[in-house]
Design a protein around this motif. Sequence first.
Motif, PDB file in Angstrom:
ATOM      1  N   VAL A  89    -150.648 -36.644  70.178  1.00 38.70           N
ATOM      2  CA  VAL A  89    -152.026 -36.735  70.687  1.00 38.70           C
ATOM      3  C   VAL A  89    -152.729 -37.950  70.063  1.00 38.70           C
ATOM      4  CG1 VAL A  89    -154.297 -35.609  70.679  1.00 38.70           C
ATOM      5  CG2 VAL A  89    -152.261 -34.276  71.239  1.00 38.70           C
ATOM      6  N   MET A  90    -152.448 -38.238  68.794  1.00 37.69           N
ATOM      7  CA  MET A  90    -153.096 -39.394  68.162  1.00 37.69           C
ATOM      8  C   MET A  90    -152.699 -40.697  68.844  1.00 37.69           C
ATOM      9  SD  MET A  90    -155.071 -37.927  66.183  1.00 37.69           S
ATOM     10  CE  MET A  90    -155.896 -39.280  65.350  1.00 37.69           C
ATOM     11  N   THR A  91    -151.484 -40.752  69.417  1.00 37.77           N
ATOM     12  CA  THR A  91    -151.129 -41.965  70.166  1.00 37.77           C
ATOM     13  C   THR A  91    -151.923 -42.022  71.472  1.00 37.77           C
ATOM     14  OG1 THR A  91    -149.290 -40.967  71.401  1.00 37.77           O
ATOM     15  CG2 THR A  91    -148.759 -41.905  69.239  1.00 37.77           C
ATOM     16  N   LEU A  92    -152.205 -40.846  72.082  1.00 43.54           N
ATOM     17  CA  LEU A  92    -153.027 -40.822  73.294  1.00 43.54           C
ATOM     18  C   LEU A  92    -154.453 -41.264  72.978  1.00 43.54           C
ATOM     19  CD1 LEU A  92    -151.914 -37.370  74.774  1.00 43.54           C
ATOM     20  CD2 LEU A  92    -151.191 -39.638  75.545  1.00 43.54           C
ATOM     21  N   TYR A  93    -154.911 -40.886  71.770  1.00 41.77           N
ATOM     22  CA  TYR A  93    -156.260 -41.266  71.342  1.00 41.77           C
ATOM     23  C   TYR A  93    -156.316 -42.763  71.000  1.00 41.77           C
ATOM     24  CZ  TYR A  93    -158.014 -36.416  70.844  1.00 41.77           C
ATOM     25  OH  TYR A  93    -158.450 -35.132  71.066  1.00 41.77           O
ATOM     26  N   GLN A  94    -155.165 -43.407  70.999  1.00 39.72           N
ATOM     27  CA  GLN A  94    -155.041 -44.826  70.625  1.00 39.72           C
ATOM     28  C   GLN A  94    -155.423 -45.080  69.176  1.00 39.72           C
ATOM     29  OE1 GLN A  94    -156.484 -47.641  73.620  1.00 39.72           O
ATOM     30  NE2 GLN A  94    -156.477 -45.961  75.109  1.00 39.72           N
ATOM     31  N   THR A  95    -155.239 -44.043  68.348  1.00 38.78           N
ATOM     32  CA  THR A  95    -155.388 -44.206  66.897  1.00 38.78           C
ATOM     33  C   THR A  95    -154.181 -43.521  66.245  1.00 38.78           C
ATOM     34  OG1 THR A  95    -156.736 -42.203  66.906  1.00 38.78           O
ATOM     35  CG2 THR A  95    -157.917 -44.294  66.848  1.00 38.78           C
ATOM     36  N   PRO A  96    -152.951 -44.034  66.498  1.00 34.48           N
ATOM     37  CA  PRO A  96    -151.758 -43.351  65.994  1.00 34.48           C
ATOM     38  C   PRO A  96    -151.773 -43.272  64.470  1.00 34.48           C
ATOM     39  CG  PRO A  96    -151.213 -45.531  66.860  1.00 34.48           C
ATOM     40  CD  PRO A  96    -152.643 -45.288  67.201  1.00 34.48           C
ATOM     41  N   ARG A  97    -151.189 -42.159  63.944  1.00 33.75           N
ATOM     42  CA  ARG A  97    -151.047 -42.035  62.493  1.00 33.75           C
ATOM     43  C   ARG A  97    -150.075 -43.122  62.033  1.00 33.75           C
ATOM     44  NH1 ARG A  97    -148.028 -38.671  58.671  1.00 33.75           N
ATOM     45  NH2 ARG A  97    -146.857 -37.638  60.338  1.00 33.75           N
ATOM     46  N   LYS A  98    -150.481 -43.887  61.020  1.00 38.79           N
ATOM     47  CA  LYS A  98    -149.707 -45.081  60.633  1.00 38.79           C
ATOM     48  C   LYS A  98    -148.303 -44.716  60.170  1.00 38.79           C
ATOM     49  CE  LYS A  98    -153.183 -48.477  60.173  1.00 38.79           C
ATOM     50  NZ  LYS A  98    -154.379 -47.584  60.278  1.00 38.79           N
ATOM     51  N   ASP A  99    -148.198 -43.650  59.327  1.00 36.90           N
ATOM     52  CA  ASP A  99    -146.879 -43.337  58.770  1.00 36.90           C
ATOM     53  C   ASP A  99    -146.187 -42.213  59.550  1.00 36.90           C
ATOM     54  OD1 ASP A  99    -148.875 -41.717  58.010  1.00 36.90           O
ATOM     55  OD2 ASP A  99    -148.360 -41.622  55.881  1.00 36.90           O
ATOM     56  N   ALA A 100    -146.583 -42.037  60.823  1.00 35.66           N
ATOM     57  CA  ALA A 100    -145.905 -41.013  61.633  1.00 35.66           C
ATOM     58  C   ALA A 100    -144.482 -41.475  61.966  1.00 35.66           C
ATOM     59  CB  ALA A 100    -146.688 -40.774  62.929  1.00 35.66           C
ATOM     60  N   ALA A 101    -143.505 -40.571  61.753  1.00 34.72           N
ATOM     61  CA  ALA A 101    -142.122 -40.924  62.091  1.00 34.72           C
ATOM     62  C   ALA A 101    -141.970 -40.942  63.602  1.00 34.72           C
ATOM     63  CB  ALA A 101    -141.174 -39.904  61.470  1.00 34.72           C
ATOM     64  N   GLU A 102    -141.209 -41.895  64.112  1.00 32.70           N
ATOM     65  CA  GLU A 102    -141.043 -42.030  65.547  1.00 32.70           C
ATOM     66  C   GLU A 102    -140.436 -40.753  66.147  1.00 32.70           C
ATOM     67  OE1 GLU A 102    -138.871 -45.218  68.320  1.00 32.70           O
ATOM     68  OE2 GLU A 102    -139.798 -46.093  66.527  1.00 32.70           O
ATOM     69  N   ALA A 103    -139.525 -40.139  65.371  1.00 37.87           N
ATOM     70  CA  ALA A 103    -138.874 -38.913  65.858  1.00 37.87           C
ATOM     71  C   ALA A 103    -139.907 -37.811  66.056  1.00 37.87           C
ATOM     72  CB  ALA A 103    -137.798 -38.473  64.870  1.00 37.87           C
ATOM     73  N   ASP A 104    -140.908 -37.741  65.146  1.00 32.61           N
ATOM     74  CA  ASP A 104    -141.953 -36.716  65.259  1.00 32.61           C
ATOM     75  C   ASP A 104    -142.805 -36.953  66.510  1.00 32.61           C
ATOM     76  OD1 ASP A 104    -141.276 -35.185  63.088  1.00 32.61           O
ATOM     77  OD2 ASP A 104    -142.569 -36.287  61.692  1.00 32.61           O
ATOM     78  N   VAL A 105    -143.177 -38.204  66.736  1.00 32.50           N
ATOM     79  CA  VAL A 105    -143.994 -38.509  67.914  1.00 32.50           C
ATOM     80  C   VAL A 105    -143.231 -38.150  69.176  1.00 32.50           C
ATOM     81  CG1 VAL A 105    -145.190 -40.340  69.180  1.00 32.50           C
ATOM     82  CG2 VAL A 105    -145.221 -40.336  66.676  1.00 32.50           C
ATOM     83  N   LYS A 106    -141.916 -38.450  69.183  1.00 32.78           N
ATOM     84  CA  LYS A 106    -141.098 -38.128  70.355  1.00 32.78           C
ATOM     85  C   LYS A 106    -141.000 -36.624  70.568  1.00 32.78           C
ATOM     86  CE  LYS A 106    -137.252 -40.371  72.143  1.00 32.78           C
ATOM     87  NZ  LYS A 106    -135.918 -41.010  71.948  1.00 32.78           N
ATOM     88  N   ALA A 107    -140.775 -35.913  69.452  1.00 34.27           N
ATOM     89  CA  ALA A 107    -140.727 -34.450  69.546  1.00 34.27           C
ATOM     90  C   ALA A 107    -142.072 -33.928  70.039  1.00 34.27           C
ATOM     91  CB  ALA A 107    -140.379 -33.849  68.182  1.00 34.27           C
ATOM     92  N   GLY A 108    -143.158 -34.548  69.566  1.00 34.79           N
ATOM     93  CA  GLY A 108    -144.504 -34.159  70.001  1.00 34.79           C
ATOM     94  C   GLY A 108    -144.683 -34.370  71.491  1.00 34.79           C
ATOM     95  N   ALA A 109    -144.185 -35.498  71.990  1.00 36.94           N
ATOM     96  CA  ALA A 109    -144.292 -35.778  73.429  1.00 36.94           C
ATOM     97  C   ALA A 109    -143.556 -34.715  74.230  1.00 36.94           C
ATOM     98  CB  ALA A 109    -143.742 -37.171  73.733  1.00 36.94           C
ATOM     99  N   ALA A 110    -142.379 -34.288  73.726  1.00 36.73           N
ATOM    100  CA  ALA A 110    -141.623 -33.248  74.426  1.00 36.73           C
ATOM    101  C   ALA A 110    -142.395 -31.932  74.400  1.00 36.73           C
ATOM    102  CB  ALA A 110    -140.250 -33.080  73.782  1.00 36.73           C
ATOM    103  N   LEU A 111    -142.996 -31.616  73.248  1.00 40.20           N
ATOM    104  CA  LEU A 111    -143.794 -30.380  73.154  1.00 40.20           C
ATOM    105  C   LEU A 111    -144.994 -30.451  74.096  1.00 40.20           C
ATOM    106  CD1 LEU A 111    -143.684 -29.896  69.288  1.00 40.20           C
ATOM    107  CD2 LEU A 111    -142.792 -28.286  70.989  1.00 40.20           C
ATOM    108  N   TYR A 112    -145.587 -31.645  74.195  1.00 37.93           N
ATOM    109  CA  TYR A 112    -146.721 -31.831  75.106  1.00 37.93           C
ATOM    110  C   TYR A 112    -146.290 -31.536  76.537  1.00 37.93           C
ATOM    111  CZ  TYR A 112    -150.526 -33.964  77.714  1.00 37.93           C
ATOM    112  OH  TYR A 112    -151.560 -34.157  78.586  1.00 37.93           O
ATOM    113  N   ALA A 113    -145.141 -32.120  76.921  1.00 36.32           N
ATOM    114  CA  ALA A 113    -144.666 -31.934  78.297  1.00 36.32           C
ATOM    115  C   ALA A 113    -144.436 -30.455  78.587  1.00 36.32           C
ATOM    116  CB  ALA A 113    -143.384 -32.724  78.513  1.00 36.32           C
TER     117      ALA A 113
END
Length: 292
Positions: free
Chosen positions: A194-218
């Motif tokens: 969601v923070m990437t959607l807000y265009q303020t991504p968490r700086k130290d967020a692991a890419e794998a977490d963001v991807k997993a988050g996108a899947a959970l979002y879907a």
Amino acid sequence: MPTKIEKDSLTGTNTTGHDWDGVRELDNPLPKWWLYTWLVCIAWAFVWFVLYPSIPLGTTYWHGVLGASTRAEVDRDVAAVTARRAGVMNKIAAEPYDAIRAQPALLEAAQTAGRIGFANNCQPCHGAGGGGAIGYPALAAGAWIWGGRVEDIELTLQHGIRSGDPDARIGQMPRFGADGILTAPQIEQVADYVMTLYQTPRKDAAEADVKAGAALYAENCVACHGENAKGNRELGAPALASRVHLYGGAREQVVAQITQPRLGVMPAWNQRLDAATIKSLALYVHDLGGGE
Ligand code: HEC
Ligand code: HEC
């Protein structure tokens, strides 16, 4: 100690007979002007008591023979103003928005009624000028949850949101954390997305977490917030791909909302305000800058 009343040798006036350690008092009469003023005041007070509301009588009071009442005076003034405005307000209630806009005098009356109505009824929650606050949408921002056409706004005002009104707008969001639909780590992941959607991504967020988050979002969020995260006005689900946030843009606030949504309440106004005032308010809110 009382002593004998006697004539004072210097002034020729009698003493009062009071004696304080040898100091005695002369029994001078009150000055005539003072005495008469006093008596006139007493008489005046009696007349006043009779003419005006004065004496409490248990649950009621003496109303006075003049029947004076500042409360009735206010009621009369309010009724006079209402009667003077009735023509204009009835017209606002009856005419469609386009027609109101086409008549400068009517539009101005509606804008004034809307501005005053907003200050009286809406400002405590939505802020001056509809600036909004955490939990209370910014009405001037153009980021509508339920719709920004003047008719949408009017409907929101009439029936409210989760207000208990039978025709209220009701948007639900599952309690993903509180009801155990998602685990805490999953909520962290979807919040990172969601923070990437807000265009303020968490700086130290692991890419794998963001991807997993996108899947959970879907899987869990698309149904309401949409494929492109633009929200869904039918369901009252705010756009997440946005820079305007109902509950704040910080990651903790996003986590809190996913864990246990606040589901704010907006009162219904159709019982408290007349149709013309609600229409005036809808016009005013629409014209704050975000209207569609
Ligand atoms: C007690 C607080 C409160 C008061 C008073 C209040 N509102 Fe609201 N209003 C809210 C909340 C909370 C929401 C958002 C509800 C949600 O989560 O969808 C809202 C939503 C709205 C919306 C929908 C916005 C959108 O994006 O679709 C409009 C329009 C609105 N309010 C206008 C008004 C007007 C005009 C008044 C005064 C007559 C008013 N509100 C008074 C709390 C309030
Ligand atoms: C059944 C519909 C529904 C589903 C499913 C849903 N939401 Fe929501 N969401 C809403 C509604 C309605 C609101 C506004 C609710 C409120 O006022 O609390 C909202 C508000 C939000 C907000 C606050 C937005 C802001 O502007 O502050 C976030 C963040 C959010 N949702 C994230 C999610 C995520 C992440 C998921 C999936 C894990 C999700 N939602 C699933 C309906 C839904």
